[in-house]
Scaffold this motif. Structure first.
Motif, PDB file in Angstrom:
ATOM      1  N   ASN A   1      78.254 -19.876 -20.548  1.00 53.96           N
ATOM      2  CA  ASN A   1      78.653 -20.667 -19.433  1.00 53.96           C
ATOM      3  C   ASN A   1      80.205 -20.637 -19.528  1.00 53.96           C
TER       4      ASN A   1
ATOM      5  N   GLU B   1      73.083 -22.766 -11.893  1.00 48.04           N
ATOM      6  CA  GLU B   1      73.423 -21.838 -12.793  1.00 48.04           C
ATOM      7  C   GLU B   1      72.507 -20.809 -13.176  1.00 48.04           C
TER       8      GLU B   1
ATOM      9  N   GLU C   1      79.042 -18.611 -11.716  1.00 47.93           N
ATOM     10  CA  GLU C   1      79.534 -19.985 -12.160  1.00 47.93           C
ATOM     11  C   GLU C   1      79.729 -21.019 -10.956  1.00 47.93           C
TER      12      GLU C   1
ATOM     13  N   GLY D   1      72.954 -22.071  -5.751  1.00 46.92           N
ATOM     14  CA  GLY D   1      72.432 -21.306  -6.757  1.00 46.92           C
ATOM     15  C   GLY D   1      71.425 -20.129  -5.998  1.00 46.92           C
TER      16      GLY D   1
ATOM     17  N   ASN E   1      79.748 -27.663 -16.686  1.00 45.69           N
ATOM     18  CA  ASN E   1      78.899 -28.075 -15.435  1.00 45.69           C
ATOM     19  C   ASN E   1      78.930 -29.470 -15.029  1.00 45.69           C
TER      20      ASN E   1
ATOM     21  N   GLU F   1      73.769 -27.389 -13.232  1.00 45.13           N
ATOM     22  CA  GLU F   1      73.016 -26.357 -14.492  1.00 45.13           C
ATOM     23  C   GLU F   1      72.118 -25.756 -13.921  1.00 45.13           C
TER      24      GLU F   1
END
Length: 174
Positions: free
Chosen positions: A164, A45, A51, A148, A168, A42
């Motif tokens: 999203n 992202e 993603e 990320g 996740n 999470e």
């Protein structure tokens, strides 16, 4: 993440999968560890349109292990879990194979246009080194943070979208 995707048949690889005892090697992946890694996905992202999808697998499927290496398995899972199916082709799969002590990153074409395979390979090698030192969860978590950062570099957003496209939650394949 090898440049040469051609697999060679390997009886040794097949035997490793057959003789692998999950209880001895995947103790680190507790429910709490999965929850912490899900939080890292999470976090990885945030601030970009990419993603990130994490799959941890104990071993290659026995019926495929002789002919399939970890890179090929990661590509198959990239397709099976539809990581490629994002609006801007910005999906990134992080695949961890516990038995083989291998880690692969498969990036969709939107990311591959910007990020060299050598960048992904260097990130994988750093994480594999940590895994070899029995710091599996920490190494995977750091790798997710690095993924990320790479995505933020190329797909930075001023306002963080709430969308999203992929789950996740860590996928654990026994």
């Amino acid at each position: 993440m090898a440049e040469n995707n051609a697999s060679t048949s390997s009886l040794a690889r097949w035997w490793r999968q057959v003789l692998f005892v999950p209880l001895l090697h995947s103790k680190w992946l507790t429910a709490d560890a999965r929850a912490r890694l899900t939080k890292r996905v999470e976090s990885a992202e945030q601030g970009h349109r990419g993603e990130v999808f994490l799959i941890v697998e104990n071993h290659l499927p026995i019926e495929e292990a002789y002919h399939t290496n970890c890179r090929e398995r990661a590509i198959d899972l990239f397709s099976e879990y539809r990581v490629w199916d994002t609006e801007e082709n910005t999906g990134v799969l992080v695949y961890v194979n516990i038995c083989e002590h291998q880690l692969e990153i498969v990036a969709d074409r939107g990311i591959s246009a910007h990020v060299s395979p050598t960048v992904w390979r260097a990130m994988c090698e750093k994480a594999i080194s940590g895994i070899a030192n029995k710091k599996t969860e920490e190494s995977v978590a750091e790798l997710l943070d690095e993924v990320g950062q790479v995505l933020r570099q190329y797909y930075q957003l001023e306002d963080n979208p709430s969308g999203n496209e992929l789950s996740n939650t860590v996928v654990f394949l026994k």
